[in-house]
Design a protein around this motif. Structure first.
Motif, PDB file in Angstrom:
ATOM      1  N   ALA A  67       0.840  -1.205   0.000  1.00 53.61           N
ATOM      2  CA  ALA A  67       0.000   0.000   0.000  1.00 53.61           C
ATOM      3  C   ALA A  67       0.875   1.256   0.000  1.00 53.61           C
ATOM      4  O   ALA A  67       0.589   2.234  -0.700  1.00 53.61           O
ATOM      5  N   SER A  68       1.966   1.214   0.773  1.00 48.96           N
ATOM      6  CA  SER A  68       2.888   2.345   0.815  1.00 48.96           C
ATOM      7  C   SER A  68       3.511   2.567  -0.564  1.00 48.96           C
ATOM      8  O   SER A  68       3.604   3.703  -1.054  1.00 48.96           O
ATOM      9  N   HIS A  69       3.909   1.473  -1.206  1.00 48.22           N
ATOM     10  CA  HIS A  69       4.513   1.563  -2.539  1.00 48.22           C
ATOM     11  C   HIS A  69       3.536   2.201  -3.539  1.00 48.22           C
ATOM     12  O   HIS A  69       3.900   3.117  -4.279  1.00 48.22           O
ATOM     13  N   ARG A  70       2.308   1.729  -3.521  1.00 51.72           N
ATOM     14  CA  ARG A  70       1.317   2.254  -4.476  1.00 51.72           C
ATOM     15  C   ARG A  70       1.017   3.725  -4.201  1.00 51.72           C
ATOM     16  O   ARG A  70       0.957   4.543  -5.119  1.00 51.72           O
ATOM     17  N   ALA A  71       0.835   4.050  -2.931  1.00 46.54           N
ATOM     18  CA  ALA A  71       0.485   5.444  -2.597  1.00 46.54           C
ATOM     19  C   ALA A  71       1.608   6.393  -3.011  1.00 46.54           C
ATOM     20  O   ALA A  71       1.355   7.475  -3.561  1.00 46.54           O
ATOM     21  N   PHE A  72       2.857   5.977  -2.774  1.00 49.96           N
ATOM     22  CA  PHE A  72       3.990   6.830  -3.153  1.00 49.96           C
ATOM     23  C   PHE A  72       4.093   6.934  -4.675  1.00 49.96           C
ATOM     24  O   PHE A  72       4.196   8.022  -5.240  1.00 49.96           O
ATOM     25  N   PRO A  79      -1.572  14.361   2.443  1.00 44.92           N
ATOM     26  CA  PRO A  79      -0.791  15.596   2.251  1.00 44.92           C
ATOM     27  C   PRO A  79       0.277  15.811   3.322  1.00 44.92           C
ATOM     28  O   PRO A  79       1.354  16.346   3.020  1.00 44.92           O
ATOM     29  N   ASP A  80       0.023  15.377   4.561  1.00 41.68           N
ATOM     30  CA  ASP A  80       1.035  15.606   5.611  1.00 41.68           C
ATOM     31  C   ASP A  80       2.301  14.795   5.329  1.00 41.68           C
ATOM     32  O   ASP A  80       3.426  15.286   5.480  1.00 41.68           O
ATOM     33  N   VAL A  81       2.133  13.567   4.869  1.00 40.10           N
ATOM     34  CA  VAL A  81       3.293  12.725   4.533  1.00 40.10           C
ATOM     35  C   VAL A  81       4.041  13.308   3.329  1.00 40.10           C
ATOM     36  O   VAL A  81       5.276  13.432   3.352  1.00 40.10           O
ATOM     37  N   ALA A  82       3.309  13.684   2.301  1.00 39.23           N
ATOM     38  CA  ALA A  82       3.959  14.227   1.095  1.00 39.23           C
ATOM     39  C   ALA A  82       4.735  15.502   1.439  1.00 39.23           C
ATOM     40  O   ALA A  82       5.830  15.731   0.912  1.00 39.23           O
ATOM     41  N   GLU A  83       4.187  16.328   2.333  1.00 37.48           N
ATOM     42  CA  GLU A  83       4.873  17.564   2.703  1.00 37.48           C
ATOM     43  C   GLU A  83       6.188  17.271   3.443  1.00 37.48           C
ATOM     44  O   GLU A  83       7.220  17.896   3.178  1.00 37.48           O
ATOM     45  N   GLU A  84       6.177  16.302   4.348  1.00 40.67           N
ATOM     46  CA  GLU A  84       7.423  15.974   5.068  1.00 40.67           C
ATOM     47  C   GLU A  84       8.454  15.394   4.101  1.00 40.67           C
ATOM     48  O   GLU A  84       9.652  15.652   4.235  1.00 40.67           O
ATOM     49  N   GLN A  85       8.013  14.627   3.132  1.00 43.29           N
ATOM     50  CA  GLN A  85       8.955  14.114   2.121  1.00 43.29           C
ATOM     51  C   GLN A  85       9.558  15.262   1.321  1.00 43.29           C
ATOM     52  O   GLN A  85      10.760  15.258   1.022  1.00 43.29           O
ATOM     53  N   ARG A  86       8.727  16.248   0.978  1.00 49.09           N
ATOM     54  CA  ARG A  86       9.251  17.426   0.255  1.00 49.09           C
ATOM     55  C   ARG A  86      10.312  18.133   1.088  1.00 49.09           C
ATOM     56  O   ARG A  86      11.348  18.555   0.585  1.00 49.09           O
ATOM     57  N   PRO A 106      10.662   9.614  21.155  1.00 50.78           N
ATOM     58  CA  PRO A 106       9.236   9.624  21.467  1.00 50.78           C
ATOM     59  C   PRO A 106       8.422   8.997  20.330  1.00 50.78           C
ATOM     60  O   PRO A 106       8.798   9.080  19.156  1.00 50.78           O
ATOM     61  N   ALA A 107       7.290   8.388  20.692  1.00 52.51           N
ATOM     62  CA  ALA A 107       6.475   7.646  19.718  1.00 52.51           C
ATOM     63  C   ALA A 107       6.077   8.517  18.526  1.00 52.51           C
ATOM     64  O   ALA A 107       6.007   8.032  17.390  1.00 52.51           O
ATOM     65  N   ILE A 108       5.850   9.797  18.777  1.00 49.96           N
ATOM     66  CA  ILE A 108       5.402  10.655  17.670  1.00 49.96           C
ATOM     67  C   ILE A 108       6.482  10.752  16.589  1.00 49.96           C
ATOM     68  O   ILE A 108       6.174  10.818  15.393  1.00 49.96           O
ATOM     69  N   LEU A 109       7.746  10.727  16.994  1.00 50.32           N
ATOM     70  CA  LEU A 109       8.837  10.814  16.013  1.00 50.32           C
ATOM     71  C   LEU A 109       9.026   9.473  15.310  1.00 50.32           C
ATOM     72  O   LEU A 109       9.276   9.428  14.093  1.00 50.32           O
ATOM     73  N   LYS A 110       8.876   8.397  16.052  1.00 49.22           N
ATOM     74  CA  LYS A 110       8.938   7.078  15.404  1.00 49.22           C
ATOM     75  C   LYS A 110       7.832   6.977  14.358  1.00 49.22           C
ATOM     76  O   LYS A 110       8.030   6.450  13.257  1.00 49.22           O
ATOM     77  N   GLY A 111       6.663   7.495  14.725  1.00 42.58           N
ATOM     78  CA  GLY A 111       5.543   7.477  13.784  1.00 42.58           C
ATOM     79  C   GLY A 111       5.782   8.363  12.570  1.00 42.58           C
ATOM     80  O   GLY A 111       5.295   8.072  11.467  1.00 42.58           O
ATOM     81  N   TRP A 112       6.523   9.427  12.763  1.00 45.57           N
ATOM     82  CA  TRP A 112       6.905  10.272  11.617  1.00 45.57           C
ATOM     83  C   TRP A 112       7.765   9.441  10.657  1.00 45.57           C
ATOM     84  O   TRP A 112       7.547   9.439   9.438  1.00 45.57           O
ATOM     85  N   VAL A 113       8.718   8.712  11.201  1.00 45.66           N
ATOM     86  CA  VAL A 113       9.575   7.878  10.341  1.00 45.66           C
ATOM     87  C   VAL A 113       8.726   6.821   9.633  1.00 45.66           C
ATOM     88  O   VAL A 113       8.815   6.639   8.406  1.00 45.66           O
ATOM     89  N   GLU A 114       7.896   6.136  10.389  1.00 44.29           N
ATOM     90  CA  GLU A 114       7.126   5.032   9.811  1.00 44.29           C
ATOM     91  C   GLU A 114       6.231   5.515   8.670  1.00 44.29           C
ATOM     92  O   GLU A 114       6.049   4.807   7.676  1.00 44.29           O
ATOM     93  N   ARG A 115       5.678   6.713   8.804  1.00 37.85           N
ATOM     94  CA  ARG A 115       4.729   7.186   7.789  1.00 37.85           C
ATOM     95  C   ARG A 115       5.435   7.897   6.622  1.00 37.85           C
ATOM     96  O   ARG A 115       5.017   7.779   5.471  1.00 37.85           O
ATOM     97  N   VAL A 116       6.495   8.639   6.930  1.00 36.42           N
ATOM     98  CA  VAL A 116       7.141   9.463   5.894  1.00 36.42           C
ATOM     99  C   VAL A 116       8.111   8.634   5.041  1.00 36.42           C
ATOM    100  O   VAL A 116       8.271   8.887   3.850  1.00 36.42           O
ATOM    101  N   TYR A 117       8.724   7.627   5.645  1.00 33.42           N
ATOM    102  CA  TYR A 117       9.678   6.791   4.911  1.00 33.42           C
ATOM    103  C   TYR A 117       8.914   5.751   4.080  1.00 33.42           C
ATOM    104  O   TYR A 117       8.869   4.565   4.404  1.00 33.42           O
TER     105      TYR A 117
END
Ligand code: FAD
Length: 259
Positions: A67-72, A79-86, A106-117
């Motif tokens: 799903a991550s591959h297709r969405a990317f 939009p929040d993920v695409a913006e962090e990638q930009r 902190p979990a919020i930063l781990k979650g940033w990695v999991e979603r943005v990467y």
């Protein structure tokens, strides 16, 4: 140069908040452009789940990597993920800034990695075959960019030494520095760590920020940690085990992956 600070603390008046403000001021004074991803202030969604893939068929079993591959690939990310990638692609250097919570980020930063990467962005890139495990560990989307951790701890520096009860800080940070930063290609600088953070008063804050200013001045000149490159000849193929005899006497554990 362009610098992204990813900041993970819920309280702007915290020590982390003060250090963030100081970093922005120091980097601006040196002529750099700075963008801050302030995860709590942005209301960052910390969990990777089906809501990240709104174009997946309703009711279908969620395969997160597919799903991550297709969405990317399809431009169907949130939009929040695409913006962090930009922001990551824009930056020449990235600073991850956080208090050590339960021996990690902190979990919020781990979650940033999991979603943005996303797959196809930060992993799953390059040739994957019986000869090669893709472009990773020294190669990848962030090759040529620098990264550094700015971390505060409650524990004393001694607690994080080789024989300290908490374990060596380099070992604790290895999954972040080697697994999250070096893996997609960043050159990783030694971390900036403030130990025993609760014991900070005005005088100590001045000393800490003077040290931090010096590290920021070397952001683009300091030698990075000499992690071994996956495709640099140090690992057996396809087992990806470090070749026998490359380690120094007594070198073991995570340290094996430093040349
Ligand atoms: P704060 O508590 O906001 O501030 C620390 C001190 O700095 C305060 O005295 C404050 O007055 C002072 N200060 C702030 N700004 C300034 C300024 N501008 N000038 C002068 N002084 C200032 N620690 C570990 O070692 N290992 C762990 O595994 C660990 N797990 C944790 C898990 C959780 C859930 C929590 C909440 C804490 C944990 N801790 C752990 C402790 C944590 O790492 C520290 O509390 C944190 O690093 C302190 O950073 P802070 O920004 O929150 O500091």
């Amino acid at each position: 140069m362009k610098i992204l600070i990813v900041h993970a603390h819920p309280e702007p008046r915290s020590l982390n908040g003060s250090l963030r403000d100081r970093m922005v001021a120091t980097l601006h004074a040196a002529g750099h452009e700075v963008v801050v991803s302030d995860l709590y202030a942005q209301g960052w969604k910390a969990t990777l789940d089906g809501a990240d893939f709104p174009t997946e068929p309703p009711g279908a079993r969620l395969d997160l990597i597919d799903a991550s591959h297709r969405a990317f690939a399809d431009g169907a990310q949130t939009p929040d993920v695409a913006e962090e990638q930009r922001r990551l692609l824009w930056a020449d250097a990235v600073l991850l800034q956080f208090p050590l919570w339960w021996f990690s980020m902190p979990a919020i930063l781990k979650g940033w990695v999991e979603r943005v990467y996303a797959h196809g962005f930060a992993y799953g890139v390059g040739e994957h075959s019986d000869r090669r495990w893709g472009d990773r560990y020294g190669e990848g989307v962030f090759a040529g960019k620098r990264a550094m951790l700015v971390v505060t701890t409650g524990g004393w520096a001694e607690h994080y030494l080789e024989r300290g009860i908490n374990g060596p800080i380099d070992d604790l940070l290895f999954p972040i520095q080697h697994g999250i930063l070096f893996y997609p290609g960043f050159s990783v600088l030694e971390p900036f760590v403030v130990y025993r953070a609760e014991r900070t008063d005005a005088a100590r804050f001045e000393a800490i920020t003077a040290d931090l200013d010096r590290r920021l001045a070397g952001l683009f000149t300091e030698a990075p940690i000499a992690y071994r490159r996956q495709n640099g000849g140090d690992y057996e193929i396809p087992s990806m085990k470090l070749k026998e005899g490359l380690e120094r006497a007594g070198q073991q554990g995570f340290r094996l992956h430093r040349a």
